[in-house]
Structures are given as C-alpha cells and as structure tokens.
Design a protein around this motif. Structure first.
Motif, mmCIF file in Angstrom:
data_model
loop_
_atom_site.group_PDB
_atom_site.id
_atom_site.type_symbol
_atom_site.label_atom_id
_atom_site.label_comp_id
_atom_site.label_asym_id
_atom_site.label_seq_id
_atom_site.Cartn_x
_atom_site.Cartn_y
_atom_site.Cartn_z
ATOM 1 N N CYS A 242 22.420 39.855 98.961
ATOM 2 C CA CYS A 242 23.519 39.365 99.795
ATOM 3 C C CYS A 242 24.606 38.791 98.895
ATOM 4 N N PRO A 243 25.792 38.497 99.459
ATOM 5 C CA PRO A 243 26.804 37.795 98.669
ATOM 6 C C PRO A 243 26.276 36.464 98.144
ATOM 7 N N ASP B 244 32.882 45.746 95.356
ATOM 8 C CA ASP B 244 32.900 44.389 95.892
ATOM 9 C C ASP B 244 31.556 44.055 96.535
ATOM 10 N N PHE B 245 30.865 43.068 95.971
ATOM 11 C CA PHE B 245 29.605 42.608 96.545
ATOM 12 C C PHE B 245 29.707 41.167 97.058
ATOM 13 N N ASP B 246 30.909 40.600 96.999
ATOM 14 C CA ASP B 246 31.108 39.220 97.421
ATOM 15 C C ASP B 246 31.507 39.078 98.891
ATOM 16 N N ASN C 214 19.988 45.082 102.632
ATOM 17 C CA ASN C 214 20.902 44.115 102.031
ATOM 18 C C ASN C 214 22.157 43.957 102.879
ATOM 19 N N TYR D 67 25.096 42.482 89.756
ATOM 20 C CA TYR D 67 25.332 41.414 90.733
ATOM 21 C C TYR D 67 24.001 40.832 91.207
ATOM 22 N N THR E 48 31.519 38.967 102.719
ATOM 23 C CA THR E 48 30.526 38.831 103.782
ATOM 24 C C THR E 48 30.924 39.730 104.949
ATOM 25 N N MET F 27 25.859 47.034 91.178
ATOM 26 C CA MET F 27 25.032 46.309 92.150
ATOM 27 C C MET F 27 23.893 45.586 91.453
ATOM 28 N N TRP G 263 25.337 43.984 101.713
ATOM 29 C CA TRP G 263 26.529 44.551 101.104
ATOM 30 C C TRP G 263 26.921 45.818 101.850
#
Length: 392
Positions: free
Chosen positions: A372-373, A5-7, A40, A295, A9, A292, A42
C-alpha cells in the motif's frame, strides 16, 4: 524511463472490492482500515489497463483461446527470471491457483489420503484438503534468526504415508524464501516417500532486493520429477480479479495425468482479459516490477523501524518476498480474543488472524499486508501502536 506512482491512495470503496467492501459483512462496521486480503492498493499498471482497453475496442467478446503471444510472454518471463525451461507443452492455463491446488488434490489423491502442509500457512492450504475429504497433516515451522525454517526432523516423521505436500514458495505468511539446499532436501525426502509436491509460487515475482527466488522444480532431478509449479501475475501486477494463472509440469507422466484431468474439466479456455492482461504484464512489466519492489522494500524498512520504535515487544517475521509480514504480539500478555477486539474496535485496523493459519498455536499472531502507499502503512501502524501498552 517512466516513473511509476505508488504513493497515491486510490478509493476502492464501492467497486465490489472484497478487501474493502466486505468489511461491514465480515466485521459489522465500515470504518476499518483493511490490511488483510492479499492484493495491493496500488493502481494496476497502465500498460495492462491499456491492453484491456484495446481489446474492448473490438465489438465482440466471444469464446477465446490463449494466443501464441500469450504463451511466448509467459515462457520468456519464466526462463528469464527463474531459469524454468518450459515450452508451451509443459504449461497449462488455470483460472486461479487456489482452484489449481483443488484440482490437483482431486485429480492426484483419493479421499482419506494424507496431505502435508507446514504451518503457519495460507488458510486454503488447510481447508482444501479437509473439505475434499483428505487427511490434513501439519508440520509446524520454526522461527530461526527472525525467519521461518522447516523443522526437518518433524517434517520427515510426518510425511510418512502422505501422498502430497502442498508448499508455499515463497512462504505465506511472511514471504520467507526457501533456498536451494532446503528445496533439495524437500525433494529428496518427497521422492523417497513417493510424495507429489505442489509448489505455489504466486509470490515469486515479489522477491525483494537482496534475495533470489529459487523455483522448486529447478533444484534437482528429483524435484523436477515429482512436482507441479503454480505461478501467476495476479499479486505482482494487482490483477487478481482476472483469474489468470499457469501451472508448469516437467515430468511427462505427471503432466499427462494432471493436464488430461484439467482438459476434461474444460478450464483451459480462460477469459479474454485474463490472457490479454497476463501477456501485457509479462511482456512490458520489467520496469514497473523493479520500481514496485523498490517501493515495497522501503515499506518493509518502514515497518521494521516503526515496530522497533513504537512496538518493541512485537516479534516480526519480515518478508523476503511478498507484501505480507507476520507479527507476534504475545509478549504484551493480552489474550488473543481481547487483542483481536482491540485491533478491530479500537485501532480500527483489520489484519488476518494468526489462528486461521494453523490454529491455537498462533494465538497472539497476525498477518499484516504492507502492499500500500507508505502513508496508509504508517496510519495503520500508528493505530495499532495506540492500543498497546507503552513500553519503557
């Protein structure tokens, strides 16, 4: 295969995080969106955090040393990704690459020696030589076809009499990767002039799809004989706070000079979590890294699309590696100080000021961190666009 999950915050405020918690001290306000410091937003990978938790289950955190498992993970990663044939004897742990470059300056040059960099460049490359009493020589880069390129006519003139060239590979800012021919030409010039090359390759693992990182020491015998390569898992796996880096030297004579100096300083001991996290990252990080980068590549496309639609006068150097972009706002005709004030006090977005990468020549320029997201990136870009004149 696990989907990462990179979305999401993550609230980093109140964690002594420089990127977020230093804002009131640096800018006098705490309502800013930080798109500056090169870490970053994440979450660090779960397998790295779990390795640290397992180590904490042991009740003693005494003096430590790098394990055979650590060295195996590092050497296998370097060989698998970059073709670097580096047994343990060619490697040395260091507690951070900025520190490592400082050590190299002190160990391998003398006060007053000329040290070359190419600008714009990561500010410590400018500050470390000057603050250690060396003479800084800067060769400005060109922008060709939307990417940075070395002006070799200028480079060859300015390298005369230099003792060291500090190179960012991929280049910071903007993550331009230097191809094989460029690196071979650098190696030939530096060998002819007796110049040691420091190759900071901290962003190598962030090379985006469609590009390939070439490690400096692998391109020729000349490159291998005159260089020190620095690498780290810190940017890739977001573990910069652990101070875990490594340097690699092929040439035995240079290795003896520099490693002996490092051992005299006693910096090889590191800390327990630096070794634990790095081993886990390099051993288990392939899938996480791949996802990553996918994304991050999508974020680059989002940045490019948004600039074209909402800020068409911006001249951008988009990253080929790293999560850093170089944005030139000069065509808007707004004086640099006024532009910087608009971004801070109207848009409430913090980017790195371009003048810190090489002086007045980079007025109107800023470095933007897109690690970042996606929603955070879009928020920042919309804020920036809102304070610029509309273009028809």
């Amino acid at each position: 295969m696990k989907k990462y999950d990179f979305d999401t915050t993550i609230d980093r405020l109140g964690t002594d995080c420089f990127k977020w918690d230093a804002l009131p001290q640096m800018y006098g306000r705490d309502d800013l969106l930080p798109m500056w410091v090169a870490d970053n937003d994440w979450a660090s990978p779960d397998f790295v955090l779990e390795a640290i938790r397992r180590r904490c289950d042991h009740s003693v955190l005494g003096y430590t040393m790098p394990s055979e498992g650590y060295w195996q993970a590092v050497t296998q990663w370097l060989e698998r990704h970059y073709g670097i044939q580096a047994g343990k004897e060619r490697l040395h742990f260091i507690p951070g690459i900025v520190a490592g470059i400082s050590y190299a300056l002190l160990a391998l040059t003398q006060p007053g020696d000329r040290v070359l960099v190419t600008t714009p460049v990561y500010p410590p490359f400018l500050n470390l030589p000057k603050e250690s009493g060396r003479t800084l020589i800067a060769s400005p880069l060109k922008i060709t076809d939307g990417r940075f390129a070395i002006d070799f006519d200028d480079f060859e003139r300015r390298i005369e009499g230099c003792k060291m060239f500090i190179m960012s590979n991929p280049h910071n800012p903007a993550g331009t990767h230097w191809g094989t021919e460029t690196l071979r030409r650098i190696a030939d010039i530096c060998q002819r002039n007796g110049v040691i090359v420091i190759s900071d390759e901290i962003h190598a693992d962030l090379t985006l799809p469609g590009h390939k990182h070439i490690s400096y020491s692998t391109v020729s015998t000349a490159a291998a004989q005159n260089s020190i390569t620095f690498m780290a898992p810190s940017k890739t796996f977001n573990i910069a706070g652990l101070g875990s880096s490594v340097c690699c030297i092929t040439d035995a004579t240079l290795r003896k000079r520099f490693f002996g100096w490092l051992d005299a300083l006693g910096v090889a001991g590191g800390n327990i979590f630096a070794f634990t996290a790095a081993e886990a990252a390099f051993r288990e990080g392939e899938d996480w890294q791949r996802q990553m980068l996918e994304y991050l590549n999508a974020n680059v496309q989002t940045l490019d699309k948004t600039l074209r639609e909402k800020m068409p006068k911006v001249k951008a150097v988009l990253p080929e590696a790293s999560y850093l972009a170089w944005l030139d706002f000069s065509e808007y005709g707004i004086p640099h100080k006024e532009l910087a004030d608009k971004f801070i006090n109207e848009a409430k977005v913090v980017m790195n000021d371009g003048t810190t990468f090489g002086g007045k020549a980079y007025e109107g320029c800023f470095r933007l961190n897109i690690g970042c997201p996606k929603l955070m990136l879009l928020d920042a870009l919309n804020r920036i666009a809102s304070v610029l004149p509309t273009t028809k």
